[in-house]
Design a protein around this motif. Structure first.
Motif, PDB file in Angstrom:
ATOM      1  N   ASN A 380       0.508  -1.318  -0.028  1.00  0.00           N
ATOM      2  CA  ASN A 380      -0.161   0.153  -0.178  1.00  0.00           C
ATOM      3  C   ASN A 380       0.647   1.348   0.020  1.00  0.00           C
ATOM      4  O   ASN A 380       0.544   2.214  -0.784  1.00  0.00           O
ATOM      5  N   ASN A 384       1.219   3.895  -3.068  1.00  0.00           N
ATOM      6  CA  ASN A 384       0.764   5.288  -2.969  1.00  0.00           C
ATOM      7  C   ASN A 384       2.157   5.951  -3.535  1.00  0.00           C
ATOM      8  O   ASN A 384       2.073   7.079  -4.274  1.00  0.00           O
ATOM      9  N   GLN A 387       2.038   6.217  -7.251  1.00  0.00           N
ATOM     10  CA  GLN A 387       0.769   6.746  -7.431  1.00  0.00           C
ATOM     11  C   GLN A 387       1.009   8.461  -7.453  1.00  0.00           C
ATOM     12  O   GLN A 387       0.578   9.286  -8.167  1.00  0.00           O
ATOM     13  N   GLY A 446      -6.554   3.046   1.375  1.00  0.00           N
ATOM     14  CA  GLY A 446      -5.431   2.076   1.547  1.00  0.00           C
ATOM     15  C   GLY A 446      -4.671   2.543   2.814  1.00  0.00           C
ATOM     16  O   GLY A 446      -4.401   1.489   3.667  1.00  0.00           O
TER      17      GLY A 446
HETATM   18 MG    MG Z   1      -3.294   4.405  -1.610  1.00  0.00          MG
END
Ligand code: MG
Ligand code: ATP
Length: 481
Positions: A380, A384, A387, A446
């Motif tokens: 997770n 991120n 991302q 998340g």
């Molecule tokens: Mg996330």
């Protein structure tokens, strides 16, 4: 009965009973003091009579009592204003003075007098007044025996006062007592009324506040003076309202987030569901002619369904950990090899964003954690990092600090402000609400799961970030105890 009347009645009763007891005691005390004084006085007179007016004459071996009537008359004359009656007895029914008197001394008394005891008699005129005529009328008097040196009773001097009765003298006191009783009762009533009003007003204030809260208005605060239990109660009430207010705010906040999530989830679900529906309809009408096109559509459908499943699973995980249903199976693992695998799997994803991994982990790094949940946490955070980083570097470091294992994941991405950082652990929180294009989910759930999982592991987490520079997550896992 209403509290006001209960309180009032009890105050009133206390005052009335106290006054009554005090009055009766005082009256009794005054009465006995009156009698005592009168008897003392009568005793003095009896002594005077005995020494001044009685003579003992002996002739031929017989003893004769002689009364000096003249003197007695003078004494009686002198005491006439005091209504004093003098009698001298030589036997229980033998009266030497005054000669006309017929009053006799009963046997019991005579025996006591023979034994040398003085007798004090209380006036019983009170009883006569109420018509209970069961004994002859008696005045307040004293009987004093006159004994010779051998202890033989020669005569009895009785001095009585017909100042009718002492009760009459007590009437004034009784009247004054009655006045003061009524005054005290009136004042006591007023005082107890004020006191009762004061108490019930305070209770009514509490009651009003409670009703206000029951009607949903939490803006209530009772001012207290920290004086007594009622103030303590009001203080507790204030604390309760504060707690209720907070839980109400928290409830509203949760509700707001839930509503946001529902909107987001619906929005996110609509896109893949519309895509899937479109493809299915196309298939039904035979729109995909060549095989490649068909395969591509099926791949797209698979991806979209995976996204939907992930959304549902994430939420289920979160609810489970919140309800305490998630049980960890902790063991000693090699964090380095696990993270290496995760990086390998996510390499494609990172490359698509132009990101590069920099693995600075030691060859072996022990960590005490649940295998699957550890992967979930790391995945997770790295997801991120990818991302929120375009064409940057994601660095993973790790080391042992005593029994603890420290893992650090840094990126050179967009970073966060202080206020954004404060909310990242909240469910459904996304710093950028407008980011509708979901690259890797983006439901804002998340990190809330990461947080719950870290809490279950009793692991610490620290985040430092700077907008435009990057973000670093530092995790500290505790070793086996
Ligand atoms: Mg996330
Ligand atoms: N490395 C990071 N850099 C910048 N912002 C981040 C980073 N990690 C998390 N955030 C911020 O925290 C928010 C919450 O993260 P979280 O992982 O909970 O949700 P998400 O990634 O948006 O959605 P999901 O993980 O459920 O798919 C993100 O939307 C983002 O704004």
């Amino acid at each position: 009965m209403r509290m006001f009347y209960q309180q009032f009645l009890s105050f009133f009763l206390i005052i009335a009973i106290t006054l009554l007891i005090l009055g009766v005691t005082f009256l009794g005390l005054s009465r006995s003091m009156f009698y005592q004084d009168t008897w003392d006085l009568l005793e003095d007179y009896a002594y005077v009579v005995r020494t001044q007016a009685i003579d003992v004459k002996k002739s031929n071996g017989t003893t004769k009592i002689v009364v000096d009537k003249k003197r007695l008359n003078i004494v009686e004359e002198m005491l006439s204003s005091r209504h004093i009656k003098i009698r001298i007895y030589t036997g229980k029914d033998k009266i030497l003075y005054p000669s006309k008197s017929k009053q006799i001394i009963n046997k019991k008394r005579w025996n006591e007098l023979k034994a040398g005891q003085s007798i004090r008699v209380k006036s019983n005129s009170q009883r006569f007044r109420f018509k209970a005529v069961d004994s002859p009328k008696e005045t307040t008097s004293i009987y004093v025996p006159y004994l010779d040196i051998n202890g033989k009773l020669l005569a009895v001097v009785s001095v009585g006062t017909v100042m009718d009765n002492i009760e009459d003298n007590l009437t004034d006191i009784k009247r004054n007592l009655l006045y003061s009783f009524f005054t005290a009762v009136v004042l006591g009533t007023i005082a107890s009324f004020i006191l009762t009003r004061y108490f019930t007003n305070r209770i009514t204030r509490l009651q009003k506040a409670t009703r206000q809260v029951a009607d949903g208005d939490f803006d209530v605060h009772i001012t207290t003076g920290h004086r007594d239990e009622l103030d303590d109660l009001a203080e507790d009430f204030n604390l309760m309202i504060e707690a209720l207010k907070e839980s109400r705010i928290e409830f509203d906040r949760q509700e707001e987030r839930r509503r946001n999530f529902m909107t987001n989830a619906a929005h996110e679900m609509r896109t893949p569901l519309t895509t899937i529906k479109g493809i299915l309809e196309g298939m039904a009408y035979g729109l995909f002619e060549d095989e490649a096109e068909c395969k591509e559509s099926i791949d797209l459908m698979r991806k979209e369904t995976s996204r939907l499943i992930r959304l549902v699973n994430d939420n289920l995980d979160y609810e489970k950990s919140q309800a305490g249903e998630l049980v960890l199976q902790k063991e000693n693992l090699d964090a380095s090899s696990i993270i290496r695998d995760v990086l390998r799997q996510m390499n494609d994803m990172a490359q698509k964003e132009g990101d590069r991994f920099e693995n600075k982990l030691p060859p072996v790094l022990g960590v005490y954690a649940d295998h699957d949940r550890f992967i979930q946490i790391i995945t997770n955070i790295i997801k991120n990092a990818i991302q929120f980083t375009d064409n940057g570097v994601i660095t993973i470091r790790g080391k042992k600090a005593g029994n603890n294992t420290i893992i650090q994941i840094s990126d050179t991405g967009i970073g966060m402000t202080e206020s954004q950082m404060a909310k990242i652990w909240d469910r459904y929180y996304k710093a950028d609400q407008s980011r509708k294009v979901a690259k890797f989910g983006e439901s804002g759930i998340g990190l809330s799961i990461v947080y719950q999982l870290l809490k279950l592991h009793k692991a610490d987490v620290n985040v430092s970030s700077e907008p435009g520079v990057g973000t670093t997550f530092t995790l500290t896992f505790k070793g086996q105890e």
